[in-house]
Each structure stands twice: as C-alpha cells, then as structure tokens.
Write a protein that holds these residues in place. Sequence first.
Motif: not given
Length: 391
Positions: A363-391
């Motif tokens: 299990y990959l842990r996701i427990s960001p700050p409560l202050t995280i923004s929508e844009g930051e959530i999208r940015e981070g999830c894009r990176i995760i999906l990119d890594v899943l697609n590449e590996n």
Amino acid sequence: MQKDFFSYQAQTTKFAAGFEVDKAVGSYIFGTDGKKYLDFVAGVSANTLGHSHPKVVEAIKEQADKYLHVMVYGEYAQEKPVALCKLLAEATPEPLEITYLVNSGAEAIDGSLKLAKRYTGREEIISFKDSYHGNTHGALSVSGNEFHKREFRPLLPMVSFIEFNNEKDFDKITEKTACVILETIQGAAGFLVPDNDYLIKLKKRCEDVGALLILDEIQPGFGRTGKLFSFEHYGVVPDILVMGKGMGGGVPVGAFMSSKEIMDSLSHSPKLGHITTFGGNPLIAASSYATLKEVLESGLMDLVGEKEKLFRELLVHPKIRNVNGRGLMLAVNLGSPEYTLDVAKKCMEKGLIVFWQLYRNEYLRISPPLTISEGEIREGCRIILDVLNEN
C-alpha cells in the motif's frame, strides 16, 4: 551531510533515503539539491497545516521569547498548556474533559494503559491483530504484528488480540478486561476503517463488562478525516482518547484524555501515577494550541471530504487494485511491496514524496497536509499515474 547522517545518526533500516533537506514551506520540501518536492506524506500525518505554517511558527517564536522549560509536568500553571487543554475539552464531547500532555503518541499509549489498569483494578488488556500503537515497550506490547515485536520479548503480560471488525471475538472481552485498545482507523495495516456499526457494538460490550474503551487517534486525529477526531464519524465516545502526530503541527507531542473521575486515579495511591519531565512543555503547547485553533476555525476540515473525493477520482489505473482509508488518510494498493517501493522511489525522482504502510508495504501512503490545494493534488496524482504508466 548525507555521509555524516549515515556515519553518526542511528538508522532504523538499511535503506534510508538520506534525502538532504534545506527547508520546507507549505506542501513542499526543498532539498539541498535545489529541487522542490511536493509532500504527500506530511511527516507521516504529523504536519497537519503543512510545513512552517506562519501561525504555528509565530506561536513558537512568541513563547520562546517568554520562557522554555520551567518545571516538571503538573506542578506549575503555564499559559499555553492550560489553554491547549481547555480548548481540547471545549472541542470534544462529554465525558472527555481533562488532558494529560506527554512527549509522543507512544508515551500517551503507555500512559493510557496505566490509567485503565489503575482505574479498573484489572490487569488484562485486549488489543487487535495488525494494530500499531508505537514502539516503546508498552505500545509495542499492544501492537498486533508479531514480526515487528518478537525480537524484543518479553513484553507486557496479559495482552490478548482479537480481529478488527469481527464481532464474534467480543466474547473474549470479559469482566477481567481492564481495557480494549484500538486505532479508530487501523494505520499500519492499510488504513482499514470500522464497518457495520462495529465501534458502537464494541463500546456496548465494554460497558456490559466494565472495561474501558481506549481509542488511538494518533494518526487520524486533528481533522485528517474531516472531523477533529475520527470517532466522531462512528457514533461513539471513548473512555480514554489518545492523540499525537498532527496535534503539534510539526513538533513532538502526545496526550491522553478522559473524564476527570478516571484521570484522577493517577494522582493518588500511589501519587505520581505517571510522571514526565517535558510533557506539557510550553513551546510544544504553544505550537499545538495554534494548530488546534487553526484546524477548528479555518474551515479546513470542511474541505477534507472534497479533497478525498478528488484523490479517488484521479487515482484510477489498472495497476491500482483499491484505495483504503478516509479523508486525507488514504492507502493505494499496488499489489506487491517490491513494486510499491519502486513506485515511491520513481515518484521521488519526479518531485513527489510518497511512502508506504508499515505492515502492508503493497500500500502506497497518501497523507498530505490538510492545507493541500486542488492544484497540488492534481499535480501529485499526475506524477503517480505517470510512474505507473512508465513502470
């Protein structure tokens, strides 16, 4: 610095990252390599308001200008510890009313176990398989993974383990039981939530036999699930509440809370039933008070549900088997520990900090700050999906 880190600072694994930190602000940690890294871990659920939140930093600076440590816990009345305990009492339901401040979540677990045994006069403790409560001898004794504790035995005697969400095990809770201790949401096991009114039924069983219910909210507390404490979702109130991690906004702290009647049993026969030099430290209390006040007044908790929904909408991929958890406490199942560790490494290379669960490394842990923004959530999830697609 990395060389000295491995040479002089004790390590907990043979594969520590050794990432060299320069500074941290908001949702980002900046390395000495000049790069910034989006933080989806928040110090393992500890940085509730992100890094270097201005109100927390200012509270620490103001207190540092007044005084630091002046006396062992429980002797002197000091402004910030008193204010913190009062605000906790106002923010939690009855009969929770009085707080014992300590130095860590694990110490708070130990204190809560002592309190339950002292108040009930009983010796037996019931905990849960796959639970995690910390690494002091007491906390380790009630943690439910034998692999992580067998080399440190003997541990506390008279501790038995039952299965989370299994009502058939309730008959093991008897008139000999001092307390039942569990995480409201099981953390190391993969962010497992209680179902089918499980906590209501468990509390009823405890009441029927005179046992105390201890809820470990060290990780889900302080707004992480959209409520100040996650038990508020499930229709129960514990006899003893344990907290830590996100309570301090980035500084080391823990506490346990109960009714005055129960807590008073630590003050006599014998006196000094639990003692701690630095518990209630004014600098730590100032940071904790500022954190709690901001969580309660900022509206951040009201946004947790929408942020969880966004994570779940974005994290859809053939390699993602399921997503456990609640609020900003999510565990993404990638199938195998080896693959998950590799994904975490590749995410770091792309500027995203993620981690894994202690017992369930798949299990990959996701427990960001409560202050995280929508844009930051999208940015981070894009990176995760990119890594899943590449590996």
